[in-house]
Design a protein around this motif. Structure first.
Motif, PDB file in Angstrom:
ATOM      1  N   TRP A  49       0.840  -1.203   0.000  1.00 51.23           N
ATOM      2  CA  TRP A  49       0.000   0.000   0.000  1.00 51.23           C
ATOM      3  C   TRP A  49       0.869   1.245   0.000  1.00 51.23           C
ATOM      4  O   TRP A  49       0.635   2.198  -0.741  1.00 51.23           O
ATOM      5  CB  TRP A  49      -0.920  -0.003   1.228  1.00 51.23           C
ATOM      6  CG  TRP A  49      -2.070  -0.934   1.089  1.00 51.23           C
ATOM      7  CD1 TRP A  49      -2.026  -2.288   1.169  1.00 51.23           C
ATOM      8  CD2 TRP A  49      -3.442  -0.586   0.812  1.00 51.23           C
ATOM      9  NE1 TRP A  49      -3.282  -2.811   0.978  1.00 51.23           N
ATOM     10  CE2 TRP A  49      -4.161  -1.786   0.760  1.00 51.23           C
ATOM     11  CE3 TRP A  49      -4.105   0.633   0.619  1.00 51.23           C
ATOM     12  CZ2 TRP A  49      -5.529  -1.819   0.512  1.00 51.23           C
ATOM     13  CZ3 TRP A  49      -5.462   0.608   0.377  1.00 51.23           C
ATOM     14  CH2 TRP A  49      -6.168  -0.616   0.321  1.00 51.23           C
ATOM     15  N   GLN A  50       1.893   1.206   0.857  1.00 47.69           N
ATOM     16  CA  GLN A  50       2.750   2.394   0.963  1.00 47.69           C
ATOM     17  C   GLN A  50       3.484   2.662  -0.344  1.00 47.69           C
ATOM     18  O   GLN A  50       3.594   3.813  -0.774  1.00 47.69           O
ATOM     19  CB  GLN A  50       3.753   2.215   2.107  1.00 47.69           C
ATOM     20  CG  GLN A  50       3.067   2.291   3.456  1.00 47.69           C
ATOM     21  CD  GLN A  50       3.994   1.961   4.615  1.00 47.69           C
ATOM     22  OE1 GLN A  50       5.147   1.620   4.419  1.00 47.69           O
ATOM     23  NE2 GLN A  50       3.476   2.040   5.810  1.00 47.69           N
ATOM     24  N   GLU A  68       0.979   4.085  -2.724  1.00 45.48           N
ATOM     25  CA  GLU A  68       0.628   5.456  -2.329  1.00 45.48           C
ATOM     26  C   GLU A  68       1.739   6.438  -2.719  1.00 45.48           C
ATOM     27  O   GLU A  68       1.468   7.556  -3.145  1.00 45.48           O
ATOM     28  CB  GLU A  68       0.360   5.526  -0.820  1.00 45.48           C
ATOM     29  CG  GLU A  68      -1.000   4.954  -0.451  1.00 45.48           C
ATOM     30  CD  GLU A  68      -1.113   4.538   1.026  1.00 45.48           C
ATOM     31  OE1 GLU A  68      -2.083   3.846   1.352  1.00 45.48           O
ATOM     32  OE2 GLU A  68      -0.224   4.895   1.820  1.00 45.48           O
ATOM     33  N   THR A  69       2.991   5.989  -2.575  1.00 46.89           N
ATOM     34  CA  THR A  69       4.115   6.853  -2.968  1.00 46.89           C
ATOM     35  C   THR A  69       4.095   7.100  -4.478  1.00 46.89           C
ATOM     36  O   THR A  69       4.285   8.229  -4.940  1.00 46.89           O
ATOM     37  CB  THR A  69       5.457   6.211  -2.540  1.00 46.89           C
ATOM     38  OG1 THR A  69       5.405   6.002  -1.134  1.00 46.89           O
ATOM     39  CG2 THR A  69       6.636   7.093  -2.865  1.00 46.89           C
ATOM     40  N   ARG A  71       1.322   9.650  -5.120  1.00 47.28           N
ATOM     41  CA  ARG A  71       1.644  11.030  -4.733  1.00 47.28           C
ATOM     42  C   ARG A  71       2.713  11.624  -5.659  1.00 47.28           C
ATOM     43  O   ARG A  71       2.639  12.791  -6.043  1.00 47.28           O
ATOM     44  CB  ARG A  71       2.099  11.093  -3.269  1.00 47.28           C
ATOM     45  CG  ARG A  71       0.947  10.832  -2.301  1.00 47.28           C
ATOM     46  CD  ARG A  71       1.344  11.049  -0.853  1.00 47.28           C
ATOM     47  NE  ARG A  71       0.404  10.406   0.046  1.00 47.28           N
ATOM     48  CZ  ARG A  71      -0.779  10.897   0.391  1.00 47.28           C
ATOM     49  NH1 ARG A  71      -1.163  12.062  -0.089  1.00 47.28           N
ATOM     50  NH2 ARG A  71      -1.577  10.235   1.203  1.00 47.28           N
ATOM     51  N   GLU A  94      -3.190  17.840  -3.102  1.00 42.04           N
ATOM     52  CA  GLU A  94      -4.096  17.018  -2.285  1.00 42.04           C
ATOM     53  C   GLU A  94      -5.192  17.843  -1.602  1.00 42.04           C
ATOM     54  O   GLU A  94      -4.941  18.939  -1.096  1.00 42.04           O
ATOM     55  CB  GLU A  94      -3.316  16.263  -1.209  1.00 42.04           C
ATOM     56  CG  GLU A  94      -4.217  15.269  -0.477  1.00 42.04           C
ATOM     57  CD  GLU A  94      -3.510  14.462   0.603  1.00 42.04           C
ATOM     58  OE1 GLU A  94      -2.419  14.841   1.027  1.00 42.04           O
ATOM     59  OE2 GLU A  94      -4.086  13.454   1.022  1.00 42.04           O
ATOM     60  N   MET A 102      -7.139  10.716  -1.497  1.00 41.80           N
ATOM     61  CA  MET A 102      -6.917   9.288  -1.297  1.00 41.80           C
ATOM     62  C   MET A 102      -7.468   8.961   0.082  1.00 41.80           C
ATOM     63  O   MET A 102      -7.050   9.559   1.072  1.00 41.80           O
ATOM     64  CB  MET A 102      -5.415   8.991  -1.367  1.00 41.80           C
ATOM     65  CG  MET A 102      -5.112   7.531  -1.431  1.00 41.80           C
ATOM     66  SD  MET A 102      -3.537   7.151  -2.232  1.00 41.80           S
ATOM     67  CE  MET A 102      -2.416   8.400  -1.688  1.00 41.80           C
ATOM     68  N   PHE A 124      -8.304   6.392  -4.737  1.00 42.44           N
ATOM     69  CA  PHE A 124      -7.487   7.531  -5.126  1.00 42.44           C
ATOM     70  C   PHE A 124      -8.217   8.166  -6.300  1.00 42.44           C
ATOM     71  O   PHE A 124      -8.627   7.469  -7.223  1.00 42.44           O
ATOM     72  CB  PHE A 124      -6.090   7.068  -5.543  1.00 42.44           C
ATOM     73  CG  PHE A 124      -5.423   7.984  -6.534  1.00 42.44           C
ATOM     74  CD1 PHE A 124      -5.194   9.322  -6.208  1.00 42.44           C
ATOM     75  CD2 PHE A 124      -5.070   7.540  -7.798  1.00 42.44           C
ATOM     76  CE1 PHE A 124      -4.614  10.184  -7.124  1.00 42.44           C
ATOM     77  CE2 PHE A 124      -4.479   8.398  -8.722  1.00 42.44           C
ATOM     78  CZ  PHE A 124      -4.261   9.719  -8.390  1.00 42.44           C
ATOM     79  N   ILE A 176      -7.377   1.320  -4.551  1.00 47.66           N
ATOM     80  CA  ILE A 176      -6.054   0.721  -4.350  1.00 47.66           C
ATOM     81  C   ILE A 176      -6.209  -0.802  -4.299  1.00 47.66           C
ATOM     82  O   ILE A 176      -5.358  -1.545  -4.770  1.00 47.66           O
ATOM     83  CB  ILE A 176      -5.408   1.214  -3.034  1.00 47.66           C
ATOM     84  CG1 ILE A 176      -5.522   2.730  -2.891  1.00 47.66           C
ATOM     85  CG2 ILE A 176      -3.959   0.752  -2.918  1.00 47.66           C
ATOM     86  CD1 ILE A 176      -4.633   3.535  -3.757  1.00 47.66           C
TER      87      ILE A 176
END
Ligand code: HAM
Length: 425
Positions: free
Chosen positions: A19-20, A23-24, A27, A37, A107, A127, A309
């Motif tokens: 997930w991280q 997410e990176t 972004r 955002e 998100m 997202f 996601i």
């Protein structure tokens, strides 16, 4: 035993690093496209969604988590992000900003009371982006390009972009009349919902899951045949920009999105990976000129999309794409004995202060057991600190990938690791 509610899930550490990573990527991609955002509340006044999403949609009729608070207000857990974002655009008068469109992304969790199946949850993380304040078809292409970029950067290859135009209000009205004429004589063969939809919103009939196989569905008048000149020209521009960006697409005149606010461009991105479940839509979006006015703002056209996601991760699994675990530790410190443990505590702190992820054993176990832990935790380097090393103020540093081991002076251990980390990048 109390379990998680149906349609929700816990994300444990063996999944959360994925997930991280995603997410990176998201972004970073928003940053290179200059989308900023926006964070809106998880619950809103129910009316926002009945008006914004549309009261003939499945979302509003069947899927909302609506409750009364202690002040007897009707509130709803957000089922999607567009209505909230547009509300904020109006509430904070973002339409007054000199640079339009205002380009936003969000998100966070969304909630829909849906039947649980692979890729369909009751709480899922969307997202999404919204570009509000421009009717330029180039923005449509930019929005689609951003969505495709996120998937590509995550490593997906088996993707299909499906495109349609729902035209402007005049085109849709002409089509609506044709639909009513088409379905009205045999509407009693359709479900109760569709019978209601005939009056209120006949386009929704085409989206009905129950009546999908009725013979009148395949022969229904197509919206693309009713596009007026202006709408057709707009759609041509969108396609020309996509061609310029070398983004391939398939046209699907039957693509009807499940929300009422759309007009002109509508699109979905599907996974074509074999082994992907029954639900193949990864993302969906489109233009919503008119929604800002509907929610009390001035005339400001908008376009956006959203993806979950969860489905992105399912698609990665179907394509067997491994995401890098950037959360693995750089160093695992093995201390053997009381005095070495004291020194190890100091060393771990120094490493952490230098931005190196480091941890140590807290069970005073034997060397072999600690080595196994380091291995399981995918530590890049292992430090071994016993009585002998302590006496000579040194530490053994082992590079786990190569098996190479070196004796390094304790005061130099941090710089040693930093240098080697840099080199292995
Ligand atoms: P939507 O098609 O309802 O559009 O949802 C967009 C995406 O959210 C879907 O393609 C899917 O990836 C994900 N999604 C929806 N429901 C679920 C679920 N129950 N479980 C897992 N994932 C789900 C919208 O929400 C619009 N607001 C998109 C948009 C933004 N249009 C313009 N701007």
């Amino acid at each position: 035993m109390i379990k998680v509610p149906r349609g929700t899930q816990d994300i444990l550490p063996e999944q959360s690093y994925k997930w991280q990573t995603v997410e990176t990527i998201i972004r970073d991609t928003c940053n290179v496209y200059q989308y900023k955002e926006i964070r809106t509340p998880i619950f809103e006044h129910t009316e926002l969604f009945t008006r914004g999403v549309g009261d003939t949609t499945d979302i509003v009729q069947k899927e909302m988590y609506t409750f009364e608070d202690r002040g007897n207000r009707s509130l709803t857990l957000r089922p999607e992000g567009t209505a909230s974002t547009v509300r904020a655009y109006v509430e904070h008068k973002l339409f007054g900003q000199p640079d339009q469109p205002v380009k936003l992304y969000y998100m966070g969790p969304m909630f829909r009371y849906e039947r649980q199946q692979a890729g369909r949850y009751r709480q899922f993380v969307q997202f999404g982006i919204e570009a509000i304040g421009s009717a330029d078809p180039a923005v449509d292409a930019e929005v689609i390009a951003l969505a495709m970029d996120v998937y590509k950067k995550a490593g997906l290859k088996d993707l299909k972009l499906v495109l349609n135009s729902l035209g402007d209000a005049a085109s849709r009205n002409a089509h609506k009349e044709a639909l009513v004429a088409h379905f009205a004589p045999r509407i009693n063969e359709f479900c109760g919902d569709c019978q209601q939809r005939l009056e209120k919103n006949p386009l929704r009939i085409l989206d009905c899951k129950r009546d999908r196989d009725h013979e009148l569905m395949a022969t229904a008048p197509k919206l693309t045949d009713y596009l007026n000149e202006e709408s057709a020209a707009y759609f041509d521009r969108v396609k020309a920009y996509l061609d310029a960006l070398e983004i391939p697409y398939e046209l699907d005149p039957n693509l009807v999105r499940g929300l009422d606010y759309y007009n002109h461009t509508a699109f979905e991105i599907m996974s074509t990976a074999s082994g992907f479940g029954a639900i193949t839509t990864l993302a969906g979006g489109g233009r919503y000129n008119g929604l800002v006015e509907e929610l009390g703002g001035p005339s400001s056209p908008g376009i956006g999309f959203a993806m979950s996601i969860e489905r992105l991760l399912l698609a990665l699994e179907a394509e067997k794409v491994e995401l890098e675990d950037t959360s693995a530790s750089d160093a695992y410190i093995i201390a053997l004995g009381d005095a070495p443990k004291m020194e190890a505590m100091r060393l771990v702190k120094q490493l952490r202060d230098a931005g190196v992820s480091a941890e140590m054993d807290y069970a005073d176990r034997k060397l072999k057991a600690q080595m196994k832990s380091a291995d399981r935790k995918k530590a890049a380097y292992v430090f071994i600190l016993g009585e002998d090393e302590l006496a000579s103020q040194t530490v053994q540093i082992k590079h786990m990938a190569t098996g190479e081991q070196q004796l390094v002076a304790i005061p130099e251990a941090v710089t040693y690791l930093q240098k080697h980390k840099e080199e292995s990048r």
